[in-house]
Write an enzyme that holds these catalytic residues in place. Sequence first.
Site, PDB file in Angstrom:
ATOM      1  N   TYR A  29       0.814  -1.225   0.000  1.00  0.00           N
ATOM      2  CA  TYR A  29       0.000   0.000   0.000  1.00  0.00           C
ATOM      3  C   TYR A  29       0.846   1.273   0.000  1.00  0.00           C
ATOM      4  O   TYR A  29       2.040   1.240   0.203  1.00  0.00           O
ATOM      5  CB  TYR A  29      -1.068  -0.007   1.080  1.00  0.00           C
ATOM      6  CG  TYR A  29      -0.711  -0.150   2.536  1.00  0.00           C
ATOM      7  CD1 TYR A  29      -1.727  -0.457   3.441  1.00  0.00           C
ATOM      8  CD2 TYR A  29       0.569   0.023   3.040  1.00  0.00           C
ATOM      9  CE1 TYR A  29      -1.464  -0.580   4.794  1.00  0.00           C
ATOM     10  CE2 TYR A  29       0.832  -0.102   4.374  1.00  0.00           C
ATOM     11  CZ  TYR A  29      -0.179  -0.398   5.260  1.00  0.00           C
ATOM     12  OH  TYR A  29       0.090  -0.515   6.597  1.00  0.00           O
ATOM     13  N   GLU A  30       0.153   2.386  -0.303  1.00  0.00           N
ATOM     14  CA  GLU A  30       0.784   3.690  -0.552  1.00  0.00           C
ATOM     15  C   GLU A  30       1.734   3.649  -1.746  1.00  0.00           C
ATOM     16  O   GLU A  30       2.742   4.345  -1.771  1.00  0.00           O
ATOM     17  CB  GLU A  30       1.511   4.200   0.702  1.00  0.00           C
ATOM     18  CG  GLU A  30       0.663   4.291   1.934  1.00  0.00           C
ATOM     19  CD  GLU A  30      -0.650   5.011   1.701  1.00  0.00           C
ATOM     20  OE1 GLU A  30      -0.723   5.865   0.796  1.00  0.00           O
ATOM     21  OE2 GLU A  30      -1.623   4.727   2.415  1.00  0.00           O
ATOM     22  N   GLY A  31       1.389   2.853  -2.742  1.00  0.00           N
ATOM     23  CA  GLY A  31       2.231   2.690  -3.922  1.00  0.00           C
ATOM     24  C   GLY A  31       3.149   1.504  -3.732  1.00  0.00           C
ATOM     25  O   GLY A  31       3.981   1.490  -2.826  1.00  0.00           O
TER      26      GLY A  31
END
Length: 603
Positions: A440-442
Site C-alpha cells: 500500500y501507498e504505492g
Amino acid sequence: MTEFDPPLQDMRFTLDAIAGVDRLFKLPIYRDISQDLTNSILEEAGRLARDVMAPANRPGDRQGARLLDGEVSTPEGYCKAYQSYVEGNWNSLPFDPDYGGQGLPWVLAVAIQELFSSANMSLGLCPLLTQSAIELIQAHGSESQKHAFLPPLIAGHWTGTMTMTEPQAGSDVGAIRTRAVRDENSYRLFGQKIFISYGDHDLAENILHMVLARTDDAPTGSKGLSLFIVPKWLPREDGTLGEKNDVRCTSLEHKLGIHGSPTCAMAYGDRDGAVAYLVGEENRGMEYMFTMMNSARLGIGAQGVGVAERAYQQARRFAFERVQGKRVGDQGDGAPVAIIHHPDVRRMLMTMKATTEAARALVYYTATAIDLSRNLPDRTAREDSRINTLDLLTPVAKAWASDAACRVTSLGIQVHGGMGYIEETGAAQHFRDARITPIYEGTNGIQAFDLIRRKIMRHQGRPAWAFLHKVRETTKVMDKERGEDLNVIRRSLEEACEAFEQATDWLVDTWNERPLEAAAGATPYLNLLGTLAGGWLLAEGARKSAAISARNDAEDSENSYYFSKLRTARFFADNILPASEAYAAAAIRGSAAITDIPEDFFC
C-alpha cells in the site's frame, strides 16, 4: 506473543547521533525544544504503546474488525486505546499551533509512529492516515476548510482516509470513474471505492475521506482528477455534526494481516450523492494527493521498522528460552543448550537486529529532512535538504524499510522453527501484518520507478551524486580513525560506493535513450541505494559509539550498548552491505532478461 519493550535507548541514539536532531534545536521555530523534552515525550509514548496499545494487538488479530447492520466495529480494546491516544494529545505533535498543534519536529512524530506500529500496527494505521490527511489540507485546503477541518483532525476527534482505489483502478489512478457533479457551493459524488483503510469505524466521532473523483467535463487520465473532502457526518456552521452523508461501508475485506484495521469497500452516492468539498482547483487532485501520499509513505517506512522491531524482540527472547541441541564442538554427553548458542540462530538474530536498526536510521534521517527543508533560514539550504535528502530518500525509506520488515518477520518465524508456523506463538502475525507494507501507498515497484524518474533523472542525476558525496565524506573521515571494526566498515562502504557510482553512471547514460531498460533495473537500484544508506548511517553510529567508548565516560551498561552499535554496524558491513555489488550488477545487466522476453514466454 511476547510483551513489547519500547526500544527507547536505540531510538534516542538514532535521533541524536545519526539523524542529528540537535540541528533542529538551533532553529528559531524549535528554540524551546530540548533533548530532555524529546526524551520525556518518547518515554510517555513508550508507556502508552507498551501498556495500552500492545495488549490489544493479539486479541485484535484474532477478533478482527466487524461489519454488522451497516456499522463497523473495531476489536475489543481499540476504542479505549484510541481514546487514551487522543487524551494524551499525541495526534497533534507536529502540527501548526494555530489549529491546535504542538509545533514539534516531524521526526519526533515519525519516531512515535514507529512505537505505536510496534505495539499495534493495525491500530497505529488509523492516526498515521489522519496525520497525512492533515498535511494535505494544511498544504492545499482553503482557509475555511482549514478552520473547519484541521482542529478536530489534529485533536484526533475526527480521522482521515486516503480514498483512491477502485475495482478497475488500482495503481492506474487515471482509470478512476467516481463522478463529481457540481451542486451550488459543493459537489455530489457518485462511485465505488475499495481497499479504504479505516473507511468506517467506531474510534472517532467523524471521518473525513480524501477522495479522488472526476468532474463530468474533466480530461481523461490522471490529469482529469480532482480531490474532494467527503465527511461521514456533515458538519454544521458551528462545528457540531449534522446529518449523515450519503456514504456507507458495503463490506470489509478479509485480509492476510492487519485484521484489526477495517479495510472497507465504500459506496458514495447511493441516494442523492455524497456531499463533497473541492480542495484547491479542479483537475489538480493527483498533485494534491501526492502531499498525503508522501507523508504516508514515510509513515509506512516507520511501520516497517516497528513491526520488524517487535518480531526481533520476540525471536530474541525465544532464542534464550528454547533449549535444543548441543553446542557445536561439545564432545560426548554435553548438555543441551538454548538455541542462542547455535551459529545460524545468531546469524538470523544479527540479521534481524542490523536490518531493523539500519531501517530505523534511514527513516529518522529522512524524517529530519522534513523539518530542515521547511525551517532552515537559508532558501538554498532548504532546497538542498528537500531535493537531495527528503525527496530522494522518501521512496527508499518506504520501500527498503517495508521489504526489510518482510525479511525480518520471516526470519522471526524461522528462529521459532516449527512453533513459528503455529499461530499460538504470535510470530506469524508479525509476518502477516508486515506483508501489506510493500503494497500500500504505492507498491515498492512504483517507489523504485518514482526514485529513478522523478527523484534522480528529473535533476539529471544530481541528487544521487550529492548523496554519494556525503557517504564518501564519511569514509574519508573514517580513514583517519583507528580500530579494526571501523576499518572493515570503511572498506565495505567504499566498495558499496563504487557499485552505486557504476549503477548511477549507467542510469544517467541509459535513461534518455532506453527508458524501458532503465526502468527494468529500478528495483535493484533502489535496493542498492537503501543498502548503501543503511550501511552508511550505521557507520556514522559506529563512529560515534567508538568515540564515546574511548572516552570512558559512560556507565558499564552504556558502554555495552555502544559496543553493540559498533558490532552491529560491523555485521552489516560484513554480511549485508556486500550485496550492493550484486544489486548494481542486476540494475546494469539484468534488464535484457526482463525486456527482451516475449509475453507468450509466460504462457
